[in-house]
Design a protein around this motif. Structure first.
Motif, PDB file in Angstrom:
ATOM      1  N   ILE A  77       0.843  -1.195   0.000  1.00 44.21           N
ATOM      2  CA  ILE A  77       0.000   0.000   0.000  1.00 44.21           C
ATOM      3  C   ILE A  77       0.878   1.244   0.000  1.00 44.21           C
ATOM      4  O   ILE A  77       1.829   1.363   0.773  1.00 44.21           O
ATOM      5  N   HIS A  78       0.535   2.212  -0.881  1.00 43.84           N
ATOM      6  CA  HIS A  78       1.296   3.456  -0.989  1.00 43.84           C
ATOM      7  C   HIS A  78       0.535   4.659  -0.431  1.00 43.84           C
ATOM      8  O   HIS A  78       1.141   5.708  -0.226  1.00 43.84           O
ATOM      9  N   ASP A  79      -0.754   4.515  -0.195  1.00 41.27           N
ATOM     10  CA  ASP A  79      -1.572   5.627   0.302  1.00 41.27           C
ATOM     11  C   ASP A  79      -1.148   5.990   1.725  1.00 41.27           C
ATOM     12  O   ASP A  79      -1.296   5.175   2.645  1.00 41.27           O
ATOM     13  N   PRO A  80      -0.610   7.204   1.964  1.00 44.50           N
ATOM     14  CA  PRO A  80      -0.093   7.568   3.292  1.00 44.50           C
ATOM     15  C   PRO A  80      -1.175   7.593   4.376  1.00 44.50           C
ATOM     16  O   PRO A  80      -0.887   7.289   5.539  1.00 44.50           O
ATOM     17  N   ASP A  81      -2.412   7.952   4.020  1.00 38.85           N
ATOM     18  CA  ASP A  81      -3.490   7.980   5.015  1.00 38.85           C
ATOM     19  C   ASP A  81      -3.828   6.573   5.491  1.00 38.85           C
ATOM     20  O   ASP A  81      -4.048   6.341   6.688  1.00 38.85           O
ATOM     21  N   ILE A  82      -3.874   5.640   4.568  1.00 35.93           N
ATOM     22  CA  ILE A  82      -4.149   4.251   4.943  1.00 35.93           C
ATOM     23  C   ILE A  82      -3.013   3.697   5.797  1.00 35.93           C
ATOM     24  O   ILE A  82      -3.239   2.995   6.800  1.00 35.93           O
ATOM     25  N   ILE A  83      -1.780   4.027   5.421  1.00 37.13           N
ATOM     26  CA  ILE A  83      -0.613   3.552   6.180  1.00 37.13           C
ATOM     27  C   ILE A  83      -0.643   4.093   7.606  1.00 37.13           C
ATOM     28  O   ILE A  83      -0.450   3.344   8.575  1.00 37.13           O
TER      29      ILE A  83
END
Length: 410
Positions: A77-83
């Motif tokens: 996963i690359h999405d910073p919010d999800i991370i």
């Protein structure tokens, strides 16, 4: 000069240019050495400064906290919010993942029974003396002047500028805290920044949380720390085998004690062996009820115990990360039900109290040397059979203690 060198056919000039480059490189290296030497010589914590220099030279300092992608449910996963929102529940649930509390209301019985059988209970108790404006002012001035801040966005630089205007109100508020035993809720919110420790950067378990607390919380914690640490030292509560987070003691002190213990046994022609243990996610797995019960045993009771309970309970955190594009993302707030805040002032001292009786338990059968959560145990015996029996017994004692205290050995 480089442009001239590229197009010149003069062998003399080319030789001159190469010599000039060597001299320049040598001067740059000498200047760097001088700069790093000055940093180390002026530093209070020379070990930390040395490691910071190593990280700067190897280019690890700027990249270690940037998180581009993470493995979440076997997907990159690359999405910073999800991370960020995946990091937070991971950190807050570490204790549940590695420990399992016994059922019933008396799960602190075993740890306290161990205290009663190994340590003499004190007849005195801790009293939290009120603070003065002079003490608070000294603490504020001792803080490093930084622009970094907690969730309230008040930095130590702003605090120092504002000190003349807020010193008296702070004294009043902090004395209210010491008198009532209630830690202010607004000082229990922390920003967590994941710090990569080992292995691949894509797995959550290879990171540990570092808390960024409000600067007001740091001041109040320093006030409480001073009184608590003084009490522990004055009444010799902390075991002599513990070398971590203590004044005038260091890794060198622990190493000397360890080597000395081995050499003494060898001089007596004994069989010598060692157990080297590391407690997994120890700071994150501290059980609050067990800790508070141990504080009560050490006569840190009444208002003092109430204040520590208030400090530990109802703490909230959110994770803040920065990706390779320098985009900052934050998670939602998450309640912390276990552990002591890493990066806090009180956290390390509370952890020492939590594991303090481990040394008392082991010293009857071996020579323990502790540095925070790193535990070295030296076993020595006159015969090989006796050594094997002692080793097996010490392993069982250590494993039992960890189970009773809801900690996990690596």
């Amino acid at each position: 000069m480089y442009e001239t060198f590229k197009y010149s056919n003069d062998p003399g000039f080319k030789l001159y240019y190469k010599k000039y480059c060597k001299i320049l490189t040598s001067n740059i290296e000498a200047s760097k050495r001088k700069h790093y030497d000055n940093l180390i010589s002026k530093s209070i914590n020379k070990t930390k400064t040395t490691w910071n220099i190593v990280k700067t030279i190897t280019n690890k300092r700027n990249s270690q906290n940037k998180i581009a992608s993470m493995n979440i449910n076997n997907h990159l996963i690359h999405d910073p919010d999800i991370i960020a929102n995946s990091f937070n529940p991971f950190f807050s649930s570490v204790a549940q993942n590695f420990t399992q509390e016994p059922s019933g209301n008396n799960f602190t019985q075993d740890p306290i029974r161990n205290l009663n059988s190994n340590i003499l209970k004190l007849t005195t108790s801790l009293h939290l003396n009120p603070t003065l404006t002079n003490e608070i002012n000294k603490i504020i001035q001792s803080l490093k002047t930084k622009d970094s801040h907690g969730y309230d966005e008040i930095s130590s630089r702003i605090l120092k500028i504002s000190t003349p205007c807020i010193l008296s109100p702070l004294t009043y508020i902090f004395n209210k805290v010491l008198y009532s035993g209630i830690f202010p809720d607004r000082m229990k919110f922390s920003i967590i920044k994941p710090l990569h420790k080992k292995g691949t950067t894509k797995e959550f378990e290879n990171y540990r949380p570092i808390s960024s607390l409000t600067v007001f919380s740091k001041i109040l914690e320093k006030i409480i720390y001073k009184r608590l640490y003084s009490y522990l030292e004055n009444y010799n509560i902390l075991s002599d085998e513990q070398f971590g987070f203590r004044e005038k003691l260091s890794t060198c002190s622990a190493t000397n004690a360890l080597i000395n213990s081995i050499l003494i046994s060898l001089d007596k022609n004994k069989f010598v062996g060692g157990l080297f243990c590391d407690l997994h996610k120890a700071f994150d797995c501290v059980n609050h009820e067990i800790l508070l019960a141990k504080l009560e045993f050490y006569s840190i009771s009444g208002i003092s115990n109430k204040l520590i309970r208030s400090y530990l309970n109802d703490r909230y955190q959110r994770v803040e990360i920065m990706n390779s594009m320098h985009i900052k993302s934050t998670s939602s707030w998450e309640l912390m039900e276990h552990g002591v805040p890493q990066g806090s002032v009180l956290g390390p001292l509370l952890f020492l109290i939590y594991i303090n009786d481990l040394a008392y338990t082991l010293r009857k059968h071996a020579t323990p040397v502790l540095f925070a959560d790193d535990t070295s145990i030296i076993i020595s015996s006159t015969t090989m059979n006796e050594f094997k029996n002692d080793l097996s017994f010490v392993i069982n004692v250590t494993v039992t203690w960890c189970k009773n205290n809801l900690l996990t050995l690596n």
